[in-house]
Design an enzyme around this catalytic site. Structure first.
Site, mmCIF file in Angstrom:
data_model
loop_
_atom_site.group_PDB
_atom_site.id
_atom_site.type_symbol
_atom_site.label_atom_id
_atom_site.label_comp_id
_atom_site.label_asym_id
_atom_site.label_seq_id
_atom_site.Cartn_x
_atom_site.Cartn_y
_atom_site.Cartn_z
ATOM 1 N N THR A 1 -2.198 1.456 -2.418
ATOM 2 C CA THR A 1 -1.166 0.841 -1.579
ATOM 3 C C THR A 1 -0.445 -0.229 -2.397
ATOM 4 O O THR A 1 -1.072 -0.987 -3.133
ATOM 5 C CB THR A 1 -1.758 0.187 -0.312
ATOM 6 O OG1 THR A 1 -2.737 -0.782 -0.702
ATOM 7 C CG2 THR A 1 -2.404 1.216 0.595
ATOM 8 N N ASP B 1 -6.965 0.254 -1.229
ATOM 9 C CA ASP B 1 -6.033 -0.586 -0.488
ATOM 10 C C ASP B 1 -5.936 -1.917 -1.231
ATOM 11 O O ASP B 1 -6.739 -2.820 -1.028
ATOM 12 C CB ASP B 1 -6.542 -0.787 0.938
ATOM 13 C CG ASP B 1 -5.451 -1.317 1.857
ATOM 14 O OD1 ASP B 1 -4.313 -1.529 1.380
ATOM 15 O OD2 ASP B 1 -5.728 -1.506 3.048
ATOM 16 N N ALA B 2 -4.983 -1.992 -2.144
ATOM 17 C CA ALA B 2 -4.908 -3.136 -3.068
ATOM 18 C C ALA B 2 -3.630 -3.927 -2.878
ATOM 19 O O ALA B 2 -3.542 -5.084 -3.278
ATOM 20 C CB ALA B 2 -4.991 -2.636 -4.506
ATOM 21 N N LYS B 3 -2.608 -3.305 -2.273
ATOM 22 C CA LYS B 3 -1.317 -3.951 -1.987
ATOM 23 C C LYS B 3 -0.803 -4.761 -3.170
ATOM 24 O O LYS B 3 -0.292 -5.870 -3.004
ATOM 25 C CB LYS B 3 -1.414 -4.804 -0.725
ATOM 26 C CG LYS B 3 -1.872 -3.961 0.484
ATOM 27 C CD LYS B 3 -1.358 -4.450 1.797
ATOM 28 C CE LYS B 3 -1.787 -3.562 2.943
ATOM 29 N NZ LYS B 3 -3.223 -3.592 3.220
ATOM 30 N N ARG B 4 -0.914 -4.202 -4.352
ATOM 31 C CA ARG B 4 -0.350 -4.854 -5.518
ATOM 32 C C ARG B 4 1.165 -4.693 -5.528
ATOM 33 O O ARG B 4 1.709 -3.834 -4.807
ATOM 34 C CB ARG B 4 -0.946 -4.246 -6.797
ATOM 35 C CG ARG B 4 -2.463 -4.363 -6.921
ATOM 36 C CD ARG B 4 -2.940 -5.795 -6.889
ATOM 37 N NE ARG B 4 -4.275 -5.944 -7.439
ATOM 38 C CZ ARG B 4 -5.400 -6.030 -6.724
ATOM 39 N NH1 ARG B 4 -5.365 -5.982 -5.409
ATOM 40 N NH2 ARG B 4 -6.571 -6.192 -7.333
#
Lengths: 277, 277
Positions: free
Chosen positions: B123, B92-95
């Site tokens: 993510t 879950d890194a939302k880059r």
């Protein structure tokens, strides 16, 4: 760490609003550096030494370090700790998450006791709204730089969508400016879109705009200044590849300095033309 | 690494579509673990051992590790390498960045030889358009999970804006589904918005939806299933705090298992009710 006023003073003193992007790629640095214990840091150190009097900001791109795991993170930490105290040191991380997670990212990049790093500013992506921004503002004096309009191909997918509050990028700027003042918030605006600067200045008269895309990506410095400069300058123009990879020989640092100097001289002219200095 | 079909098989076999979120906070883990060389990894290892037969996915939240610099990254690498081979392992890194930078983030999380980590899925945040997504798809069999509608307060700021293609989150889903199929793309949809699932299923009939917000954040599993489940299940429901911090005594792993079991049993019922199993 630089306040809004200190940043303006540095710009006037150095006659420069240059940000040097440290998108340092192990495969693009001169071969002779690869024997060093930390070649990426060694490269950055020499680039910093060669350009510090010509620029007002540095911007390492976090991805270029993260890609190499522990070793890469160590290079980023070493670089962060070497950056001058009188430049605005931006981590280009484009994070964006809910509040409790943004809080951890703030700690990652702003809290040296926790992570080893103490940047002055972070780039964030606005999709998750104020959650993505406000936790960083809890750190006194730190800056948040919000993606508004980018210079990439993909910017057309969503940033230009018409909403009931203008294009999405305009809605982002208007809303974000209700969360904090121009002393804490900047916006990323791609330099290939210079005609949009006039538009953006209506909603963000005082904010600094961080402008990538001059140089390798084809944006024009003159156009950016014509439409985007405000009375205090209000621009940080980033150049990365055109400076740091100006040569890949033993003279890479001198070549980087020469490229930075060219930009600084053009910037001095623009600052004079606009009456900022 | 799990393909679309393998993920569906795992769900049917385990009668579970549970994703365990490893948002592991050093200040919340039992005190007796703190003497270990890598307390965060030690905690995760025991949570994984206690829950692996009850869930089909794990999701470490990168920020919680990054906040502790080198030590934190080492915990994340250790965790990544310990994750079971028959679960979908999501970072879950939302880059979300331009192409050449997304490419580096893909290397960070998908290329073990470069970074030490080899997750199955990441993510991402969609603001920068297809640049933020396509570089990850170059890694065969890896998944991209795009933020659509989140359960946070800030979701109202932009995700619900009306555009000429529906709400922004709808425009994101429609556009992203032109870049790849349901065998490579999932969407994040917050569980506090269960009535919107019906809507989303019109544009994303086959995609898996990763649903945070059940448990600690107050979403209802029954509602999510009623409106969001498709013929293959099509849901991964994440719980983090309610499982991993179920107890902070020596029995923390057993307590985590008990919480995971409760959710798995509810999920088995929902799968039966919908005729998936």
């Amino acid at each position: 760490m630089l306040s809004h006023q200190q940043l303006i003073s540095q710009i006037k003193q150095k006659k420069s609003f240059l940000c040097v992007g440290l998108d340092t790629d192990i495969n693009k640095i001169p071969a002779f550096l690869r024997d060093h214990e930390d070649p990426i840091f060694e490269f950055n150190k020499r680039i910093i030494d060669a350009t510090a009097d010509l620029c007002v900001a540095y911007k390492p791109n976090s991805a270029f370090y993260e890609a190499y795991g522990i070793k890469g993170l160590q290079s980023l930490i070493n670089t962060c700790n070497y950056l001058p105290k009188d430049t605005l040191n931006i981590i280009d991380a484009k994070r964006g998450d809910i509040g409790n997670t943004s809080d951890k990212y703030a700690r990652t990049f702003f809290d040296k006791a926790s992570s080893g790093m103490d940047f002055d500013a972070i780039t964030v992506t606005p999709y998750m709204g104020n959650d993505s921004v406000t936790p960083y503002l809890a750190y006194e004096g730190k800056w948040v730089i919000i993606l508004a309009l980018t210079s990439s191909v993909g910017s057309k997918d969503f940033q230009y969508l018409d909403t009931n509050d203008g294009h999405l990028y305009e809605a982002v700027i208007k809303k974000a400016n209700t969360w904090a003042g121009a002393d804490r918030l900047m916006f990323v605006v791609g330099a290939t879109k210079s005609t949009e600067f006039t538009n953006i200045r209506q909603y963000a008269p005082d904010n600094f705009l961080l402008v990538p895309g001059v140089g390798a990506q084809g944006g024009s410095l003159e156009e950016v200044c014509k439409y985007g400069m405000n009375k205090d300058c209000g621009l940080l123009v980033n150049a990365s590849r055109s400076i740091i990879y100006a040569s890949n020989g033993e003279d890479f640092a001198e070549a980087a300095r020469a490229e930075a100097l060219k930009l600084q001289q053009q910037m001095a002219e623009e600052l004079e033309k606009a009456g900022v200095i």
